[in-house]
Design a protein around this motif. Structure first.
Motif: not given
Length: 141
Positions: A56, A85, A97-98, A133
């Motif tokens: 990630a 991110a 997710h980020l 990601i």
């Protein structure tokens, strides 16, 4: 100010010419890390977690390279990637997710430098976040 401007002002990143070749290589490495994380998750949860986090983190760092940013090798560099991110969210589905990258960073750090132990459910859940990601970044690049 934008996240980009903040990171530059804090000297956590430097500006550089956008580098699509390096970004593609880092994204490819991220995909390999995901495969490896899944492969070892049944027996080495800490190793799997380190790999999924690295996947990630490298994916977001690849997006930074496309944006003409390089993370400086100094304390706070991984946090800088996690902060960046959040600026990549393109849809409401991307956000969770980020945002999870920062908690993954903390978990990996606690495992590497402390006594953090992972369960299979946590590794599986964060592996899913890491996959998303990488997918988000692939769509951007």
């Amino acid at each position: 100010m934008s996240v980009r401007d903040d990171l530059l002002a804090e000297r956590l990143v430097t500006e550089a010419p956008p580098d699509t070749t390096a970004a593609s290589a880092w994204l490819s490495a991220a995909e390999t890390h995901l495969v490896s994380a899944e492969a070892v998750a049944g027996g080495d949860l800490a190793g799997a977690y380190a790999l999924l986090y690295e996947a990630a983190q490298k994916a977001v760092a690849a997006a930074m390279l496309i944006d003409g940013l390089r993370v400086r090798a100094r304390p706070g560099s991984h946090l800088a990637v996690a902060r960046y991110a959040l600026s990549l969210e393109r849809s409401p589905e991307d956000g969770p997710h980020l945002a999870r990258l920062d908690e993954m960073r903390r978990n990996r750090n606690r495992s590497q430098y402390g006594n953090r132990v992972f369960g299979i459910q946590e590794v599986t859940a964060d592996l899913d976040h890491a996959r998303e990601i990488v997918s988000i970044i692939k769509a951007l690049i």
